[in-house]
Structures are given as structure tokens and as C-alpha cells.
Design a protein around this motif. Sequence first.
Motif, mmCIF file in Angstrom:
data_model
loop_
_atom_site.group_PDB
_atom_site.id
_atom_site.type_symbol
_atom_site.label_atom_id
_atom_site.label_comp_id
_atom_site.label_asym_id
_atom_site.label_seq_id
_atom_site.Cartn_x
_atom_site.Cartn_y
_atom_site.Cartn_z
ATOM 1 N N GLY A 203 99.458 5.934 24.442
ATOM 2 C CA GLY A 203 100.398 4.982 23.835
ATOM 3 C C GLY A 203 101.298 5.657 22.819
ATOM 4 O O GLY A 203 102.490 5.358 22.729
ATOM 5 N N ARG A 204 100.740 6.590 22.061
ATOM 6 C CA ARG A 204 101.515 7.317 21.051
ATOM 7 C C ARG A 204 102.579 8.200 21.687
ATOM 8 O O ARG A 204 103.655 8.397 21.127
ATOM 9 N N ASN A 205 102.288 8.709 22.869
ATOM 10 C CA ASN A 205 103.243 9.586 23.570
ATOM 11 C C ASN A 205 104.128 8.815 24.544
ATOM 12 O O ASN A 205 104.723 9.409 25.447
ATOM 13 N N LYS A 206 104.164 7.508 24.387
ATOM 14 C CA LYS A 206 105.027 6.635 25.195
ATOM 15 C C LYS A 206 104.798 6.830 26.692
ATOM 16 O O LYS A 206 105.737 6.921 27.488
ATOM 17 N N LYS A 207 103.521 6.951 27.048
ATOM 18 C CA LYS A 207 103.082 7.014 28.443
ATOM 19 C C LYS A 207 103.614 8.234 29.204
ATOM 20 O O LYS A 207 103.605 8.263 30.427
ATOM 21 N N ALA A 208 104.085 9.270 28.480
ATOM 22 C CA ALA A 208 104.542 10.491 29.147
ATOM 23 C C ALA A 208 103.342 11.303 29.617
ATOM 24 O O ALA A 208 102.229 11.172 29.096
ATOM 25 N N TYR A 213 95.896 17.459 28.009
ATOM 26 C CA TYR A 213 95.039 16.348 27.560
ATOM 27 C C TYR A 213 94.443 15.606 28.751
ATOM 28 O O TYR A 213 93.228 15.347 28.792
ATOM 29 N N GLN A 214 95.275 15.279 29.730
ATOM 30 C CA GLN A 214 94.793 14.512 30.878
ATOM 31 C C GLN A 214 93.806 15.315 31.715
ATOM 32 O O GLN A 214 92.882 14.748 32.309
ATOM 33 N N ASN A 215 93.975 16.627 31.747
ATOM 34 C CA ASN A 215 93.011 17.466 32.457
ATOM 35 C C ASN A 215 91.661 17.467 31.731
ATOM 36 O O ASN A 215 90.604 17.421 32.377
ATOM 37 N N LEU A 267 93.622 5.660 34.780
ATOM 38 C CA LEU A 267 94.489 5.585 35.965
ATOM 39 C C LEU A 267 95.714 4.697 35.752
ATOM 40 O O LEU A 267 96.625 4.684 36.582
ATOM 41 N N LYS A 268 95.728 3.989 34.645
ATOM 42 C CA LYS A 268 96.843 3.084 34.351
ATOM 43 C C LYS A 268 98.120 3.855 34.010
ATOM 44 O O LYS A 268 99.232 3.402 34.287
ATOM 45 N N PHE A 269 97.960 5.021 33.419
ATOM 46 C CA PHE A 269 99.104 5.804 32.953
ATOM 47 C C PHE A 269 99.541 6.821 34.012
ATOM 48 O O PHE A 269 98.776 7.169 34.911
ATOM 49 N N LYS A 270 100.747 7.296 33.856
ATOM 50 C CA LYS A 270 101.301 8.274 34.795
ATOM 51 C C LYS A 270 100.510 9.575 34.725
ATOM 52 O O LYS A 270 100.173 10.053 33.639
ATOM 53 N N LEU A 271 100.224 10.156 35.899
ATOM 54 C CA LEU A 271 99.413 11.373 35.967
ATOM 55 C C LEU A 271 100.223 12.534 36.540
ATOM 56 O O LEU A 271 101.173 12.317 37.297
ATOM 57 N N PRO A 272 99.841 13.776 36.224
ATOM 58 C CA PRO A 272 100.452 14.933 36.910
ATOM 59 C C PRO A 272 100.130 14.869 38.403
ATOM 60 O O PRO A 272 99.080 14.349 38.797
#
Length: 523
Positions: A203-208, A213-215, A267-272
Motif C-alpha cells: 500500500g505504501r508503494n502504491k501497488k507497484a 520484497y515480493q520474492n 496475490l491481490k497485488f501486481k506481481l513480477p
Amino acid sequence: MASSTDSNVKGENSQVSYKKYINTKTDRVLQSKKHANDIFDVIEYLQSEKDKEVIFATNACSKVFCQLFYRGDLYVGDLPEEEDLVNGDRSAEEKYRIFMRHRYSNCVELLLENIGHKAFQVKETSLCALMKFVAAEGKHPLQNLDEHYNFPRELLQTLVEHLLSEKEDMSLLISRFQEFLEMDDVRYYVMSSVRDNIYRVMGRNKKAVIPVYQNNVFTLLSTINVPSEASKMKHFLVRQDYKLEQWKVAKLKEHKRAFEQMWLVFLKFKLPSNMYKKILVILHESIMPQMSDPTLLIDFLSAAYDIGGAISLLSLNGLFILIHKHNLDYPDFYKKLYSLLDPSIFHVKYRARFFHLVNIFLSSTHLPAYLVAAFVKRFARLSLTAPPTSLLILLPFICNLIRRHPSCRVLIHRPSTAEEPCDDPYVMEEEDPAQCHALESSLWEIKTLQKHYHPDVAKAAMKINEPLTEQEDDISELLELSTFELMERELKAERKTIPLEFDTATELLKSSREVLGVHFSLE
């Protein structure tokens, strides 16, 4: 030589000296409260530039504060400021406990900092020390809690935040942390902490997309496994004296709910793009069976299915489970599946899985003839440019589809195509299988493959000339066939000896009757 020996002796002496120094200070702190200030010297080593000193000091701090927990020498309740101790009318015993509680907080802060240390051994030792503190705080709470069940959630949550770094790959340390996830209470609170952390960071990174982090999050999530039965939930880091069966952490239903919420938030947020593949590979085996309601994954799977390429192929597994086991209604599913058929399916790593799933999806005898004919024709057209290993899968597969759906036999027995050349009415570019005119066409592509350079392919294509038996061909053994295996099989095949009018060449420059063998040698 003398100077070298002297330096070695100095190194050994310094190594002995810091260990002796830390041990002495540790013993003094534990032996008498009047030596409480010695804890400063031990904690200071946690910031040393030498890894061995940091590791030794970490173990010493772990020993000291675990003992203090056991003795009850740490202040319990809302911690007053250290400045207030001078003016307050507290007893010496209470001041000592407040003082040591502040030193404990300092120690925890430094250990959390060392989770990001450059040396893995320092990270690992800090992690283990912090988990010892989690266990100690659970048995001897530092807050006066009204509830019956005690667990240091804040400390564990802060530890999880440091494991889920946004800048550094923590995969190795997370794999070390996996052994603590075998504890049911640790697992439950880690799942809750990860869920909250994802909400806050993304949320802090505006869903970018935040790849590192995601890994880290995926690495941690993929190590979490919920027990299959409630009877297996007997392992707790912090034993509870009150009614254990009423504690929500001891309920399998609550674990599944926490597991489900954690994954759904991730899974809600955009992923690589590479993350989609990693998740989809394990989704049907490691994630869906552990969820309370797997149908909640439909949005993620639909989005992945629409991406295209290998990601779409991998999403078929999850969609198949939802359609067949959970009665999911997916509109235009076959239309989308048809659009996935392009030359790339023969070269992706997941080719075997794709053909296995397509075989299942087209197994129903209730599918309309135009739809099956469209898939048959599309596969036939793609076969013109497919490699031999793929053709050995495709040709039996096409025959199996025609066996299941006799109305598609018209594609083989269309007399007009055999008599003279004509335009093929099939429209390869059409994405809608209902509009591609496949039933009006023929399988002239298979006829063409009967003259293929590879004898096995030509032989497989010849089967279309014979009446098809009712029993389907088993293609399971062919799904994993590689080019190397195909070559090996060909080289090991027995050949009939045929009489010739000349000596066959077996070795270069070795035959004495050849011109090269007379004038040249390998010696």
C-alpha cells in the motif's frame, strides 16, 4: 619468520581475550546485581566489525537475558523512561528490573539490525537468539495481559518485518527460519504478521512491483504448510496452561483461514512476471488444498489466464481443479484455450503438463463437433512446423480426439480433397472456434507428414490411412520425450544387414584399401 609467528600469536591471544572478556562480563552480570552495568560491555560487542565477536556476543546475550527471564528480573508492564528512575521513589529491586528491561530492548534492537548483516552466520545466530527470546517472553510475559493466552506477537511481527526486506534477498535465512514454522503457534502468528506486512508495504508503494520484497514474501509463504488434520497440531513454542482446545491458534480451521487470507492478500497485488510462474507451478498442489475456499482464487487465475504464453498454460491446472471439483462456471473457457494454441507450446518447459490438461479438457464426449474439429484442425496445422518430439505426441493425440468424436471423421474421409487441389476453408487466424470452418476442411496436413524425414513421424502419420480402432493410444509415455531420447532410441535400434558392393566405412583413415588409408595415417 619471527614477525609472522608473532602476528599469529597475537591473533590467537586476541581471540582468546575477547571470549574470556565476554564470558567474564556475562558471569559477573548473572552472579551479582551490583555488576549490572557490565551488560553494556557485552551488548557493545553486537556492533563489532568482526563477525566472530558478534556471534559470540549474541550467544552471551541470549544466555544472560534468558536467565533473567527465568529469574523474573525483567520489569513487567509499561516500561518507564530511564530518566524517571533518578527522581522516582522506586525500590532498588524495581530500578534494577527496569534497567535490565531497557538493556533487553537495546539488545533486541541490535539483533534485529544484525538480521541484515553481510555475514550469514551473524544473521543465523541473531535469528536463533531472537526466537529464544520469543519463547522466553511467551513463558514469562513482559506485559500484564488480561487474556489467558500469552504470545509475544509484537516481537515476532518485528522479526518477520526484517525477514521480508525490500532491498536484500533473504531466501537463505528464511529457509533457516523454516524449522520454527513447524511450531503451530509460531506458524499462525507468522501468517498474520505476513498478511499485515504485505498490506502495509504494498500500500505504501502504491501497488507497484517490488521484486526483491515480493520474492522474499513468496519464499516465506512457500515454506508454510498447514497440518492436514487437527490431531497433528500438538507442537507449540509457548505452552498454554489454560484450555488449549479453546485457543484459536490450536484450531485447524483458524490456521486454514489465516493461510487463505495471507495468500489472497499477496496475490491481490501486481506481481513480477517470473513470480506468476513460480506460484502457478505450486498452486494446485501446495496452496489450493490448504485453503478453506479455493474458489476465491478465481480472480487471480483468470488474470493469469489472460496474460498469455507460458503463464496462461500454467494457470490451466488451477482452473481445471476449480471447474471440475468446485463447479466453477468459466465463460468462453474453450475459446481462450483454443487461442493458446500456437507454435510456442512445443518449446515451453511445461509442454507435457499442457498436453496432459488439454487431453483432460477435451475428454468429454458431450463437446460439440465444431469445437473438437477446430482443435483437431489447429493441431494439424501447427504440426507442419513442429519438431519430431512434438509430432510424436500430436499425431496420436489427434487420432484419439477423432476416436472420441466420430462426427469428426469427416475430416479424414472427405473425397473432394483427395481428387484435386482446392482452397482450405479453415481460417487459422480466427480466434473463435465456432467461426473457423474446421468441419468444412480436411486433414491434408497429416497426409503431408507421411513424407516426413523422420521415419517414426511418417509411420505415425500413416495410421490415419487405416480404420481407427476404438481403443485410444496411450500418449503418457510420449509427453516427456526429448530430442536426446529420440536420438538415443534411434541409435540403439537394431538394423538389418544388407549386402553391399563395397566395404562400408567404419573408421576414418583406417581402411588399407582406401586411397586415404594408403597415403595417410593417424600416427
